[in-house]
Design a protein around this motif. Structure first.
Motif, PDB file in Angstrom:
ATOM      1  N   GLU A 211      -8.868   9.601   6.785  1.00  0.00           N
ATOM      2  CA  GLU A 211      -9.078  11.041   6.713  1.00  0.00           C
ATOM      3  C   GLU A 211     -10.518  11.386   7.066  1.00  0.00           C
ATOM      4  O   GLU A 211     -11.433  10.722   6.592  1.00  0.00           O
ATOM      5  CB  GLU A 211      -8.835  11.567   5.298  1.00  0.00           C
ATOM      6  CG  GLU A 211      -7.439  11.529   4.787  1.00  0.00           C
ATOM      7  CD  GLU A 211      -7.385  12.176   3.418  1.00  0.00           C
ATOM      8  OE1 GLU A 211      -7.157  13.401   3.345  1.00  0.00           O
ATOM      9  OE2 GLU A 211      -7.598  11.468   2.412  1.00  0.00           O
TER      10      GLU A 211
ATOM     11  N   ARG B 129      -4.279  17.895  11.777  1.00  0.00           N
ATOM     12  CA  ARG B 129      -3.572  18.128  10.518  1.00  0.00           C
ATOM     13  C   ARG B 129      -3.914  19.494   9.918  1.00  0.00           C
ATOM     14  O   ARG B 129      -3.589  19.765   8.772  1.00  0.00           O
ATOM     15  CB  ARG B 129      -3.875  17.030   9.505  1.00  0.00           C
ATOM     16  CG  ARG B 129      -5.333  16.889   9.108  1.00  0.00           C
ATOM     17  CD  ARG B 129      -5.454  15.897   7.975  1.00  0.00           C
ATOM     18  NE  ARG B 129      -6.822  15.655   7.563  1.00  0.00           N
ATOM     19  CZ  ARG B 129      -7.177  15.395   6.307  1.00  0.00           C
ATOM     20  NH1 ARG B 129      -6.262  15.363   5.365  1.00  0.00           N
ATOM     21  NH2 ARG B 129      -8.431  15.165   5.997  1.00  0.00           N
TER      22      ARG B 129
ATOM     23  N   LYS C 121      -1.611  19.751  20.140  1.00  0.00           N
ATOM     24  CA  LYS C 121      -0.861  18.936  19.191  1.00  0.00           C
ATOM     25  C   LYS C 121      -0.091  17.832  19.903  1.00  0.00           C
ATOM     26  O   LYS C 121       0.411  18.053  20.998  1.00  0.00           O
ATOM     27  CB  LYS C 121       0.142  19.799  18.407  1.00  0.00           C
ATOM     28  CG  LYS C 121      -0.488  20.916  17.575  1.00  0.00           C
ATOM     29  CD  LYS C 121       0.607  21.646  16.812  1.00  0.00           C
ATOM     30  CE  LYS C 121       0.075  22.889  16.138  1.00  0.00           C
ATOM     31  NZ  LYS C 121      -0.253  23.946  17.105  1.00  0.00           N
TER      32      LYS C 121
ATOM     33  N   PRO D  18       6.028  16.940   9.746  1.00  0.00           N
ATOM     34  CA  PRO D  18       4.904  16.021   9.541  1.00  0.00           C
ATOM     35  C   PRO D  18       4.924  14.793  10.449  1.00  0.00           C
ATOM     36  O   PRO D  18       5.803  14.630  11.303  1.00  0.00           O
ATOM     37  CB  PRO D  18       5.094  15.609   8.082  1.00  0.00           C
ATOM     38  CG  PRO D  18       6.583  15.581   7.927  1.00  0.00           C
ATOM     39  CD  PRO D  18       7.066  16.771   8.722  1.00  0.00           C
ATOM     40  N   TYR D  19       3.927  13.942  10.216  1.00  0.00           N
ATOM     41  CA  TYR D  19       3.894  12.623  10.844  1.00  0.00           C
ATOM     42  C   TYR D  19       4.681  11.665   9.963  1.00  0.00           C
ATOM     43  O   TYR D  19       4.442  11.579   8.758  1.00  0.00           O
ATOM     44  CB  TYR D  19       2.460  12.104  10.965  1.00  0.00           C
ATOM     45  CG  TYR D  19       1.558  12.950  11.830  1.00  0.00           C
ATOM     46  CD1 TYR D  19       1.681  12.946  13.219  1.00  0.00           C
ATOM     47  CD2 TYR D  19       0.562  13.730  11.255  1.00  0.00           C
ATOM     48  CE1 TYR D  19       0.841  13.721  14.005  1.00  0.00           C
ATOM     49  CE2 TYR D  19      -0.294  14.502  12.035  1.00  0.00           C
ATOM     50  CZ  TYR D  19      -0.140  14.500  13.414  1.00  0.00           C
ATOM     51  OH  TYR D  19      -0.978  15.262  14.187  1.00  0.00           O
TER      52      TYR D  19
ATOM     53  N   LEU E 192       2.738  12.343   6.481  1.00  0.00           N
ATOM     54  CA  LEU E 192       1.435  13.000   6.415  1.00  0.00           C
ATOM     55  C   LEU E 192       1.540  14.427   6.927  1.00  0.00           C
ATOM     56  O   LEU E 192       2.163  14.686   7.961  1.00  0.00           O
ATOM     57  CB  LEU E 192       0.414  12.227   7.245  1.00  0.00           C
ATOM     58  CG  LEU E 192       0.050  10.833   6.718  1.00  0.00           C
ATOM     59  CD1 LEU E 192      -0.818  10.093   7.729  1.00  0.00           C
ATOM     60  CD2 LEU E 192      -0.659  10.924   5.372  1.00  0.00           C
ATOM     61  N   CYS E 193       0.916  15.341   6.185  1.00  0.00           N
ATOM     62  CA  CYS E 193       0.972  16.772   6.512  1.00  0.00           C
ATOM     63  C   CYS E 193       0.405  17.048   7.899  1.00  0.00           C
ATOM     64  O   CYS E 193      -0.630  16.516   8.281  1.00  0.00           O
ATOM     65  CB  CYS E 193       0.205  17.558   5.456  1.00  0.00           C
ATOM     66  SG  CYS E 193       0.090  19.336   5.805  1.00  0.00           S
ATOM     67  N   ARG E 194       1.075  17.950   8.616  1.00  0.00           N
ATOM     68  CA  ARG E 194       0.633  18.344   9.948  1.00  0.00           C
ATOM     69  C   ARG E 194       0.414  19.853  10.043  1.00  0.00           C
ATOM     70  O   ARG E 194      -0.250  20.332  10.952  1.00  0.00           O
ATOM     71  CB  ARG E 194       1.672  17.883  10.979  1.00  0.00           C
ATOM     72  CG  ARG E 194       1.177  17.847  12.417  1.00  0.00           C
ATOM     73  CD  ARG E 194       2.021  16.934  13.276  1.00  0.00           C
ATOM     74  NE  ARG E 194       3.357  17.415  13.515  1.00  0.00           N
ATOM     75  CZ  ARG E 194       3.741  18.119  14.587  1.00  0.00           C
ATOM     76  NH1 ARG E 194       2.864  18.435  15.518  1.00  0.00           N
ATOM     77  NH2 ARG E 194       4.993  18.502  14.730  1.00  0.00           N
TER      78      ARG E 194
ATOM     79  N   LYS F  37      -1.858  17.241   0.068  1.00  0.00           N
ATOM     80  CA  LYS F  37      -2.564  16.620   1.196  1.00  0.00           C
ATOM     81  C   LYS F  37      -3.311  15.357   0.756  1.00  0.00           C
ATOM     82  O   LYS F  37      -3.842  15.314  -0.348  1.00  0.00           O
ATOM     83  CB  LYS F  37      -3.558  17.622   1.817  1.00  0.00           C
ATOM     84  CG  LYS F  37      -2.902  18.800   2.523  1.00  0.00           C
ATOM     85  CD  LYS F  37      -3.893  19.606   3.337  1.00  0.00           C
ATOM     86  CE  LYS F  37      -4.783  20.482   2.489  1.00  0.00           C
ATOM     87  NZ  LYS F  37      -4.155  21.715   2.004  1.00  0.00           N
ATOM     88  N   PRO F  38      -3.311  14.346   1.636  1.00  0.00           N
ATOM     89  CA  PRO F  38      -2.908  14.375   3.042  1.00  0.00           C
ATOM     90  C   PRO F  38      -1.409  14.210   3.276  1.00  0.00           C
ATOM     91  O   PRO F  38      -0.967  14.199   4.420  1.00  0.00           O
ATOM     92  CB  PRO F  38      -3.665  13.181   3.628  1.00  0.00           C
ATOM     93  CG  PRO F  38      -3.668  12.177   2.521  1.00  0.00           C
ATOM     94  CD  PRO F  38      -3.878  13.001   1.275  1.00  0.00           C
TER      95      PRO F  38
ATOM     96  N   CYS G 213       2.685  15.131   3.104  1.00  0.00           N
ATOM     97  CA  CYS G 213       3.551  16.299   3.267  1.00  0.00           C
ATOM     98  C   CYS G 213       4.348  16.535   1.990  1.00  0.00           C
ATOM     99  O   CYS G 213       4.816  15.588   1.360  1.00  0.00           O
ATOM    100  CB  CYS G 213       4.499  16.060   4.445  1.00  0.00           C
ATOM    101  SG  CYS G 213       5.810  17.290   4.614  1.00  0.00           S
TER     102      CYS G 213
END
Length: 208
Positions: free
Chosen positions: A9, A41, A48, A159-160, A183-185, A192-193, A195
């Protein structure tokens, strides 16, 4: 130099990914990977899934907010198999309903009914769950299964999906899986981080 895949991060900034071996886009196509990549993110990059620096313009913050789901493990017992579920980890990818809607159906109560399908179907769904929210067994014997896929996959408007890479920070959730998570996008998760499904609640899109 280590060739271990790492996700880091950047405070109030992007996710830095190093030594990634495979990545798949939201359209299913392979994405060319580089030794070091910066993934968006904040939810606002015009490029993106890659970062274009917009996070600094929109005032993105690495933490904050209230998680959309509660951190508890709920068990659904069947005759041959038990499924457990943690709402905090769920990203609403809906792979469960797509693959086995008779067993996993939010319109029925309880929404998971293992005996409405085969053990093989249950195992397939648990394997496909990208976040680790679903597992076999109860809170004492929680077993995660994994599907074969790229190390990082980009969910359309979501998300990822990360597989086989150490998390960038500790997963603060009961029964979380260290080897697959999301992981949140969109930039709005209250966890966070990671989702927490907020992208669906706010109608976030890749085109935002």
């Amino acid at each position: 130099m280590s060739d271990k895949t790492i996700v880091e991060e950047r405070e109030n900034g992007p996710l830095i990914v190093k030594n990634l071996h495979s990545m798949r886009g939201s359209d299913g196509s392979e994405i060319e990977v580089k030794q070091v990549m910066a993934l968006c993110r904040c939810g606002h990059s015009a490029n993106k899934p890659f970062c274009d620096g917009t996070h600094s313009k929109v005032g993105f913050e690495s933490r904050g907010g209230t998680p959309a789901g509660s951190d508890r493990i709920i068990g659904y017992r069947g005759e041959s198999v038990t499924v457990s579920f943690n709402p905090l980890l769920c990203s609403h990818a809906a792979e469960c309903g797509r693959l086995a809607s008779d067993i996993f159906n939010p319109s029925q109560k309880p929404w998971v009914q293992p005996d409405r399908g085969t053990t093989e179907e249950v195992r397939l769904v648990v394997s496909a769950c990208p976040s680790g929210a679903l597992a076999l067994g109860d809170d004492e014997t929680r077993e995660h299964l994994h599907a074969a896929r790229a190390q990082i996959e980009v969910q359309k408007d979501g998300p990822y999906w990360v597989l086989g890479v150490e998390p960038p920070t500790d997963l603060q959730a009961k029964g979380a899986c260290q080897s697959k998570y999301v992981l949140c996008r969109c930039g709005k998760s209250g966890n966070k981080p990671f989702c927490d499904g907020t992208h669906r609640d706010i109608g976030w899109s890749d085109t935002d």
